[in-house]
Design a protein around this motif. Structure first.
Motif, PDB file in Angstrom:
ATOM      1  N   ARG A  29     -12.347  -0.684  10.060  1.00 36.87           N
ATOM      2  CA  ARG A  29     -10.926  -0.520  10.383  1.00 36.87           C
ATOM      3  C   ARG A  29     -10.598  -1.367  11.608  1.00 36.87           C
ATOM      4  NH1 ARG A  29      -7.927   5.297  10.136  1.00 36.87           N
ATOM      5  NH2 ARG A  29      -5.837   4.614  10.687  1.00 36.87           N
ATOM      6  N   ALA A  80     -11.251   1.085   2.304  1.00 37.18           N
ATOM      7  CA  ALA A  80     -11.649   1.913   3.455  1.00 37.18           C
ATOM      8  C   ALA A  80     -13.160   2.058   3.530  1.00 37.18           C
ATOM      9  CB  ALA A  80     -10.988   3.292   3.367  1.00 37.18           C
ATOM     10  N   SER A 110       2.390   0.055   4.905  1.00 40.94           N
ATOM     11  CA  SER A 110       2.511   0.791   3.657  1.00 40.94           C
ATOM     12  C   SER A 110       3.969   1.183   3.455  1.00 40.94           C
ATOM     13  CB  SER A 110       1.637   2.053   3.695  1.00 40.94           C
ATOM     14  OG  SER A 110       0.274   1.706   3.884  1.00 40.94           O
ATOM     15  N   ILE A 114      -9.815  -1.806   6.113  1.00 44.34           N
ATOM     16  CA  ILE A 114      -8.444  -1.332   6.305  1.00 44.34           C
ATOM     17  C   ILE A 114      -7.980  -1.779   7.679  1.00 44.34           C
ATOM     18  CG2 ILE A 114      -8.455   0.575   4.670  1.00 44.34           C
ATOM     19  CD1 ILE A 114      -9.120   2.477   6.962  1.00 44.34           C
ATOM     20  N   SER A 132       5.347   3.537   6.263  1.00 44.15           N
ATOM     21  CA  SER A 132       4.540   4.576   6.898  1.00 44.15           C
ATOM     22  C   SER A 132       3.439   3.887   7.691  1.00 44.15           C
ATOM     23  CB  SER A 132       3.923   5.513   5.855  1.00 44.15           C
ATOM     24  OG  SER A 132       2.812   4.882   5.231  1.00 44.15           O
ATOM     25  N   ALA A 133       2.746   4.702   8.474  1.00 46.25           N
ATOM     26  CA  ALA A 133       1.676   4.167   9.329  1.00 46.25           C
ATOM     27  C   ALA A 133       0.328   4.136   8.628  1.00 46.25           C
ATOM     28  CB  ALA A 133       1.583   5.009  10.598  1.00 46.25           C
ATOM     29  N   ASP A 134       0.241   4.562   7.368  1.00 49.44           N
ATOM     30  CA  ASP A 134      -1.050   4.493   6.675  1.00 49.44           C
ATOM     31  C   ASP A 134      -1.590   3.065   6.745  1.00 49.44           C
ATOM     32  OD1 ASP A 134      -1.150   7.210   5.095  1.00 49.44           O
ATOM     33  OD2 ASP A 134       0.885   6.450   4.864  1.00 49.44           O
ATOM     34  N   PRO A 135      -2.887   2.915   7.026  1.00 51.03           N
ATOM     35  CA  PRO A 135      -3.417   1.556   7.159  1.00 51.03           C
ATOM     36  C   PRO A 135      -3.304   0.771   5.855  1.00 51.03           C
ATOM     37  CG  PRO A 135      -5.185   3.201   7.262  1.00 51.03           C
ATOM     38  CD  PRO A 135      -3.890   3.945   7.303  1.00 51.03           C
ATOM     39  N   GLU A 169      -6.306   0.859  -1.418  1.00 49.51           N
ATOM     40  CA  GLU A 169      -6.335   1.551  -0.131  1.00 49.51           C
ATOM     41  C   GLU A 169      -7.612   2.358   0.053  1.00 49.51           C
ATOM     42  OE1 GLU A 169      -4.160   1.886  -2.532  1.00 49.51           O
ATOM     43  OE2 GLU A 169      -2.093   1.642  -1.847  1.00 49.51           O
ATOM     44  N   PRO A 217      -3.209   2.690  15.038  1.00 50.69           N
ATOM     45  CA  PRO A 217      -3.221   3.883  14.193  1.00 50.69           C
ATOM     46  C   PRO A 217      -2.004   4.779  14.457  1.00 50.69           C
ATOM     47  CG  PRO A 217      -5.410   3.492  15.061  1.00 50.69           C
ATOM     48  CD  PRO A 217      -4.484   2.505  15.746  1.00 50.69           C
ATOM     49  N   GLY A 218      -1.360   5.192  13.386  1.00 52.00           N
ATOM     50  CA  GLY A 218      -0.236   6.115  13.517  1.00 52.00           C
ATOM     51  C   GLY A 218       1.084   5.465  13.875  1.00 52.00           C
ATOM     52  N   SER A 255       0.831  -1.205   0.000  1.00 51.92           N
ATOM     53  CA  SER A 255       0.000   0.000   0.000  1.00 51.92           C
ATOM     54  C   SER A 255       0.865   1.255   0.000  1.00 51.92           C
ATOM     55  CB  SER A 255      -0.985  -0.030   1.166  1.00 51.92           C
ATOM     56  OG  SER A 255      -0.373  -0.462   2.354  1.00 51.92           O
TER      57      SER A 255
END
Lengths: 411, 411
Positions: A389, A383, A347, A47, A356-359, A379, A53-54, A15
């Motif tokens: 999520r 969602a 991702s 997702i 990265s932390a993007d789901p 992605e 998250p984050g 992703s």
């Protein structure tokens, strides 16, 4: 009817974020993926934050989480996992490290941190196993070559700590650093001393080794120094089969991922021709997966090339490799009796060139699984899916329930 | 490219429930909000429980959570936060209170809990600072006027507890109550005694004060009693800049919110003409925010008027003020290099006239951020957005990842 088996397919780093060169689409959106979209159509999508998250996951912490082993409890650094994946059987308490074969010049300056990307180090590793002696410290060791310039090291002994620095200065033109304890615990001081002695003895062995003399004659950088890093203490992992009442295998070209599978007790199934890169023989991996599903309840299949394209910051290459992956997945359309889970571990946006932390997108498809209105695996579409999520640690309980192996809580 | 800065815009109490007088729409749905909708179109949307599903947040606990400071660890009552926002620099361990100037008659009955909404109490506060002496208890104190009839008090000293009741009977026509310890801890007993002594001495000072004599002559209720409440012990807050490696400012007309910003180490930027009410000078706040973003990494901007309309139970007024807010936000459309986050801190439904636990709408917009198909900023549309549903504590990690300041967990 309820499905009996689980295939967890992790598309490593698949992703991304919107890419300008793809007209604002992600590589997964831009790719033509009829098989992934078919699974999304037939299954339920969502997702997932593989950690939370984050939180930017490593591949290691993400896979632990996806397998249901909370990383804050089980993750003790990459070293023990790489060591297991490199063929060192790690017992609880052992200290594991990742290693690189590197090149130092006559002034003790590192001229190549990967020794010219040397790729057959078996003879060097054998010499190290035979020649290094740490008995003065009452410490045993294991050492194995990995892929290319990589290797793994583990120490066995009492009173060994895992809080030590690396000897890798992380740049060329510098001297290797002394390994130091982090803090003043005697166990860490002992491990640091053992590391430095191991590095010293192995360097002497490598310096005179015929393979290196041969490389020098060929104008190639000799592999005459080991850089070691990622120290961690091997923990106790409740075996996967006991934890879930499922037999299982792991198929991955990446030693880190196969190591994670092996430490939790999955059988590692090597597949010739797979590289963990965009030139990997994916049909061979898929065929091996189908064979494993004949004899096992659970298979973890990791496909890594898209992650590499993300780290390299190449959206078009990532899109194209996603299409190669998609084509290879076609045989999974015939799976029955199996819950097919497809997700990323994190991702790897081309714009970031790192995790990265993007789901990550997620699809679960199989007998009895609810569906949703989403028909695309990407992605943005996922969602809007019916799973909404979730977190990585939610996945195994959900899938166990779908094969009717979850325990009722209450009456 | 990755954005470098963060603007966290909290539209205090903006979200609501369906209002019959608005044809079943919420004020945010009913309002014409081209700028908010533009940000929703360009960004990714979702809903957020600022504390957790079903938990009715205060503005204080919600803002702590949005800033990434778990309120269950950091929240110790409103007193210390109001005190900081009123200009008392609170050190860890100090006991803070909110105060009202009130009116008692000759029979010691409270006739006005806000002393006729008196609005210049600086001379009264100066007299209290000069005249009150708590040295018999070995306790020092700070006292500052706030907006209108409000003030703040803090005690400094050893062995002071924060579990004490208020002297506010919460209704007019009643006598002020004695402050009592909650439980029998000696520290709470001491604080209660100090409170009662402070109230007694300050009442004597206020009774004879020329300003109050003048008010009596003008037929205005004298400010001759302090009602104190919200006792809390100032905790230790890890400074925002250390926690996130971001410099930051807070812009808010509400002392509670600026106090929260200040206790975590944000610089409070006062903006003339802002009132925290529907007559606030919003363009001045927006201009000040843009100036701060030139020199800081992070700005918390709180806009409060919609909350007031919700507390008053006025859907049309709330809708209209939302349109005023929206118009003022137009300059943020030109932001680049900045992740723009817009959310509420809690819902304030006109039907409830108080905060509710309904989740708040959320949009995140900026370079690299994934988008979704939602193009409207309201409670219903954002619930279909690509963020799905997160918690307030998830926000800072997500946004830090978007500016590439998140730390990778694992390898």
């Amino acid at each position: 009817m309820t499905a009996q088996k689980i295939l967890l397919l992790v598309l490593d780093g698949i992703s991304d974020r919107p890419c300008a060169s793809l007209g604002g689409l992600t590589p997964l959106q831009a790719a033509n993926t009829p098989n992934l979209d078919r699974f999304a159509t037939e299954g339920i999508t969502g997702i997932m934050d593989t950690i939370a998250p984050g939180i930017r996951p490593g591949s290691d912490t993400a896979h632990l989480s996806l397998l249901g082993y909370p990383p804050e409890r089980y993750y003790t650094g990459r070293g023990p996992l790489e060591a297991e994946g490199s063929g060192i059987h790690m017992e609880p308490g052992m200290i594991g490290f990742r290693c690189n074969f590197a090149t130092v010049d006559e002034n003790s300056l590192i001229t190549d941190r990967r020794a010219g990307r040397i790729h057959d180090t078996a003879a060097l590793s054998a010499a190290i196993r035979e020649g290094v002696d740490l008995s003065a410290y009452e410490v045993g060791f294991r050492f194995e070559s990995g892929a290319g310039h990589r290797a793994a090291l583990a120490f066995v002994g009492d009173l060994l700590g895992d809080r030590v620095t690396s000897n890798d200065p992380k740049k060329e033109g510098a001297e290797p650093l002394p390994v130091k304890p982090i803090g003043d615990a005697p166990a860490d001081e002992k491990t640091a001393a053992v590391c430095n002695e191991f590095i010293r003895q192995s360097r002497e062995i490598l310096f005179d080794h015929p393979l290196n003399i041969e490389r020098l004659e060929q104008g190639l950088p000799p592999a005459n120094l080991l850089l070691i890093r990622g120290a961690g203490r091997m923990g106790h992992f409740e075996p996967f089969e006991e934890r879930y009442d499922l037999s299982g295998s792991v198929i991955s070209a990446a030693t880190l991922i196969s190591g994670i599978g092996m430490v939790v007790g999955l059988e590692h199934i090597p597949v010739p021709g797979t590289t963990g890169s965009v030139d990997s023989d994916l049909p061979a991996k898929v065929a091996a997966t189908l064979r494993e599903l004949e004899r096992k309840d659970f298979v973890l299949l990791n496909i890594k090339g898209a992650d590499e394209a993300g780290h390299d910051g190449k959206p078009e290459q990532k899109r194209d490799f996603i299409e190669v992956i998609d084509a290879a997945l076609e045989p999974f359309a015939a799976l029955d009796d199996t819950i097919l889970v497809i997700c990323g571990d994190h991702s790897t946006p081309c714009s970031v060139k790192d995790h990265s932390a993007d789901p990550v997108p997620l699809v679960i498809r199989g007998e009895g699984v609810r569906t949703d209105r989403n028909w695309a695996f990407d992605e943005i579409s996922c969602a809007e899916g019916g799973i909404n999520r979730i977190r990585g640690l939610d996945l195994m309980p959900i899938v166990l329930d779908l094969i009717n192996k979850a325990h009722k809580y209450g009456a």
